[in-house]
Motif scaffolding. Structure first.
Motif, PDB file in Angstrom:
ATOM      1  N   GLN A 101       0.829  -1.201   0.000  1.00  0.00           N
ATOM      2  CA  GLN A 101       0.000   0.000   0.000  1.00  0.00           C
ATOM      3  C   GLN A 101       0.859   1.244   0.000  1.00  0.00           C
ATOM      4  O   GLN A 101       1.694   1.434   0.872  1.00  0.00           O
ATOM      5  N   ARG A 102       0.688   2.068  -1.027  1.00  0.00           N
ATOM      6  CA  ARG A 102       1.461   3.305  -1.192  1.00  0.00           C
ATOM      7  C   ARG A 102       2.962   3.071  -1.083  1.00  0.00           C
ATOM      8  O   ARG A 102       3.714   3.897  -0.596  1.00  0.00           O
ATOM      9  N   GLY A 103       3.400   1.893  -1.537  1.00  0.00           N
ATOM     10  CA  GLY A 103       4.828   1.619  -1.600  1.00  0.00           C
ATOM     11  C   GLY A 103       5.478   1.258  -0.284  1.00  0.00           C
ATOM     12  O   GLY A 103       6.718   1.213  -0.201  1.00  0.00           O
ATOM     13  N   ALA A 104       4.682   0.956   0.740  1.00  0.00           N
ATOM     14  CA  ALA A 104       5.251   0.691   2.068  1.00  0.00           C
ATOM     15  C   ALA A 104       6.148  -0.545   2.064  1.00  0.00           C
ATOM     16  O   ALA A 104       7.241  -0.543   2.653  1.00  0.00           O
ATOM     17  N   THR A 105       5.697  -1.612   1.393  1.00  0.00           N
ATOM     18  CA  THR A 105       6.510  -2.827   1.341  1.00  0.00           C
ATOM     19  C   THR A 105       7.773  -2.586   0.533  1.00  0.00           C
ATOM     20  O   THR A 105       8.863  -3.059   0.896  1.00  0.00           O
ATOM     21  N   LEU A 106       7.644  -1.847  -0.553  1.00  0.00           N
ATOM     22  CA  LEU A 106       8.813  -1.518  -1.375  1.00  0.00           C
ATOM     23  C   LEU A 106       9.860  -0.759  -0.572  1.00  0.00           C
ATOM     24  O   LEU A 106      11.063  -1.033  -0.673  1.00  0.00           O
ATOM     25  N   GLY A 133       7.793  -0.668 -11.961  1.00  0.00           N
ATOM     26  CA  GLY A 133       7.632   0.712 -12.402  1.00  0.00           C
ATOM     27  C   GLY A 133       6.844   1.588 -11.454  1.00  0.00           C
ATOM     28  O   GLY A 133       6.378   2.669 -11.829  1.00  0.00           O
ATOM     29  N   TYR A 134       6.738   1.157 -10.190  1.00  0.00           N
ATOM     30  CA  TYR A 134       5.919   1.904  -9.223  1.00  0.00           C
ATOM     31  C   TYR A 134       6.413   3.335  -9.044  1.00  0.00           C
ATOM     32  O   TYR A 134       5.615   4.286  -9.033  1.00  0.00           O
ATOM     33  N   ARG A 135       7.717   3.508  -8.897  1.00  0.00           N
ATOM     34  CA  ARG A 135       8.227   4.842  -8.581  1.00  0.00           C
ATOM     35  C   ARG A 135       7.977   5.829  -9.726  1.00  0.00           C
ATOM     36  O   ARG A 135       7.664   6.993  -9.488  1.00  0.00           O
ATOM     37  N   ALA A 136       8.113   5.371 -10.961  1.00  0.00           N
ATOM     38  CA  ALA A 136       7.869   6.263 -12.099  1.00  0.00           C
ATOM     39  C   ALA A 136       6.416   6.733 -12.128  1.00  0.00           C
ATOM     40  O   ALA A 136       6.134   7.925 -12.332  1.00  0.00           O
ATOM     41  N   SER A 137       5.478   5.807 -11.913  1.00  0.00           N
ATOM     42  CA  SER A 137       4.066   6.192 -11.924  1.00  0.00           C
ATOM     43  C   SER A 137       3.727   7.062 -10.724  1.00  0.00           C
ATOM     44  O   SER A 137       2.934   8.014 -10.833  1.00  0.00           O
ATOM     45  N   ARG A 138       4.337   6.778  -9.591  1.00  0.00           N
ATOM     46  CA  ARG A 138       4.076   7.586  -8.396  1.00  0.00           C
ATOM     47  C   ARG A 138       4.623   8.996  -8.566  1.00  0.00           C
ATOM     48  O   ARG A 138       4.016   9.968  -8.098  1.00  0.00           O
ATOM     49  N   VAL A 160       0.180  25.690   2.078  1.00  0.00           N
ATOM     50  CA  VAL A 160      -0.611  24.473   1.901  1.00  0.00           C
ATOM     51  C   VAL A 160       0.174  23.303   2.476  1.00  0.00           C
ATOM     52  O   VAL A 160       1.325  23.080   2.096  1.00  0.00           O
ATOM     53  N   ARG A 161      -0.452  22.582   3.406  1.00  0.00           N
ATOM     54  CA  ARG A 161       0.178  21.411   4.003  1.00  0.00           C
ATOM     55  C   ARG A 161      -0.351  20.161   3.323  1.00  0.00           C
ATOM     56  O   ARG A 161      -1.564  19.965   3.243  1.00  0.00           O
ATOM     57  N   LEU A 162       0.550  19.332   2.856  1.00  0.00           N
ATOM     58  CA  LEU A 162       0.172  18.112   2.161  1.00  0.00           C
ATOM     59  C   LEU A 162       0.081  16.955   3.146  1.00  0.00           C
ATOM     60  O   LEU A 162       0.506  17.064   4.306  1.00  0.00           O
ATOM     61  N   GLU A 163      -0.458  15.851   2.675  1.00  0.00           N
ATOM     62  CA  GLU A 163      -0.566  14.666   3.517  1.00  0.00           C
ATOM     63  C   GLU A 163       0.820  14.116   3.841  1.00  0.00           C
ATOM     64  O   GLU A 163       1.807  14.446   3.186  1.00  0.00           O
ATOM     65  N   THR A 164       0.905  13.275   4.855  1.00  0.00           N
ATOM     66  CA  THR A 164       2.185  12.674   5.203  1.00  0.00           C
ATOM     67  C   THR A 164       2.685  11.811   4.047  1.00  0.00           C
ATOM     68  O   THR A 164       1.905  11.174   3.343  1.00  0.00           O
ATOM     69  N   MET A 165       4.009  11.811   3.869  1.00  0.00           N
ATOM     70  CA  MET A 165       4.616  11.099   2.747  1.00  0.00           C
ATOM     71  C   MET A 165       5.920  10.451   3.179  1.00  0.00           C
ATOM     72  O   MET A 165       6.542  10.856   4.165  1.00  0.00           O
ATOM     73  N   SER A 166       6.335   9.470   2.382  1.00  0.00           N
ATOM     74  CA  SER A 166       7.646   8.861   2.584  1.00  0.00           C
ATOM     75  C   SER A 166       8.724   9.815   2.077  1.00  0.00           C
ATOM     76  O   SER A 166       8.438  10.811   1.407  1.00  0.00           O
ATOM     77  N   ALA A 167       9.971   9.508   2.381  1.00  0.00           N
ATOM     78  CA  ALA A 167      11.081  10.352   1.935  1.00  0.00           C
ATOM     79  C   ALA A 167      11.125  10.434   0.410  1.00  0.00           C
ATOM     80  O   ALA A 167      11.358  11.509  -0.156  1.00  0.00           O
ATOM     81  N   PHE A 168      10.923   9.308  -0.250  1.00  0.00           N
ATOM     82  CA  PHE A 168      10.906   9.294  -1.718  1.00  0.00           C
ATOM     83  C   PHE A 168       9.814  10.217  -2.242  1.00  0.00           C
ATOM     84  O   PHE A 168      10.037  11.014  -3.165  1.00  0.00           O
ATOM     85  N   GLU A 169       8.625  10.129  -1.665  1.00  0.00           N
ATOM     86  CA  GLU A 169       7.507  10.951  -2.123  1.00  0.00           C
ATOM     87  C   GLU A 169       7.775  12.433  -1.867  1.00  0.00           C
ATOM     88  O   GLU A 169       7.473  13.287  -2.707  1.00  0.00           O
TER      89      GLU A 169
END
Length: 202
Positions: A101-106, A133-138, A160-169
Motif C-alpha cells: 500500500q502506497r509503496g510501504a513494502t517496497l 515501475g511503481y516509482r515512475a508512476s508515483r 498548503v500542508r500536504l498529507e504525510t509522505m515517505s522520503a521518496f515521495e
C-alpha cells in the motif's frame, strides 16, 4: 553469484527489517532523499566512483534475486547507476505484493537491500529499488499533487500542508515545487508523520 545472506524464512525477514530500522535510528538515510539539495551535496561529498556504485547495484540485484526465489516470484532484474546513485529495477507480473500500500513494502525491501549492500561493502548505500515501475508512476501522481498545491498557494497566498509522505515521495514533490518561481517547500514533522508545506516565497 555474490553471497548476500538472504534471509531464509519470514521470521528472518522480520528480524532483518527490525535490524534495519534500528540502524536507521543512528543513520539519516531518509534525509538524503528529503530536502531538495541534499542529494547533490551527498554526491559531491561522497566521491564514490561509478564503478563502485555499479558494484553496489550488482550486490543489491543478487540480494533481490534471492528474495524473489524465496518468495517464488518471477521478475527480470536490471542493475544500473542513475543520477549518481545505484539503482535496481524489477519488472514482471504478479509483483504488486512487493510494492504494498502506497509503496510501504517496497520501502521496507529497499532498506533491507541497502543493509545487504552495507554488509558487503562497509559503506552506507543510497540505493534506489523500484518494482513494477511503481516509482515512475508515483512520480507522475506526485507531480500533479505538487502543481495543485502551488496553484492554491499562488491563488490564496497561504501555505498548503500536504498529507504525510515517505522520503521518496517528499523528494518528488520538492523537485517539482522548487522548479517553480514564487513558491518554496519544506518538510515538517517526525517520521512516519513527516509532510511537506508549500508556501509563497517572502
Amino acid at each position: 553469484m555474490t553471497d548476500t545472506s538472504v534471509p531464509q524464512t519470514e521470521q528472518a525477514l522480520d528480524e532483518e527489517l527490525a535490524a534495519t530500522e534500528a540502524a536507521q535510528d543512528d543513520e539519516q538515510d531518509d534525509d538524503e532523499e528529503d530536502e531538495p539539495e541534499a542529494e547533490a551535496k551527498e554526491a559531491s561529498a561522497n566521491g564514490t566512483s561509478d564503478s563502485d556504485l555499479f558494484r553496489q547495484s550488482e550486490i543489491a540485484a543478487d540480494y533481490v534475486e534471492g528474495l524473489l526465489d524465496i518468495l517464488d516470484y518471477d521478475g527480470d532484474i536490471d542493475e544500473l547507476v542513475s543520477s549518481g546513485r545505484p539503482v535496481v529495477e524489477v519488472v514482471g507480473g504478479r509483483l504488486q505484493p512487493l510494492v504494498g500500500q502506497r509503496g510501504a513494502t517496497l520501502e521496507a525491501l529497499q532498506e533491507l537491500t541497502r543493509l545487504a549492500v552495507f554488509r558487503q561493502t562497509g559503506t552506507p548505500s543510497r540505493l534506489l529499488l523500484d518494482v513494477g515501475g511503481y516509482r515512475a508512476s508515483r512520480r507522475k501522481e506526485l507531480a500533479a499533487v505538487a502543481k495543485n498545491a502551488v496553484e492554491k498557494v499562488k491563488e490564496f497566498g497561504e501555505p498548503v500542508r500536504l498529507e504525510t509522505m515517505s522520503a521518496f515521495e517528499r523528494k518528488c514533490v520538492h523537485d517539482v515545487v522548487n522548479a517553480i518561481a514564487g513558491v518554496e517547500s519544506e518538510s515538517e514533522g517526525v517520521e512516519p508523520n513527516r509532510r511537506i508545506v508549500v508556501r509563497p516565497v517572502d
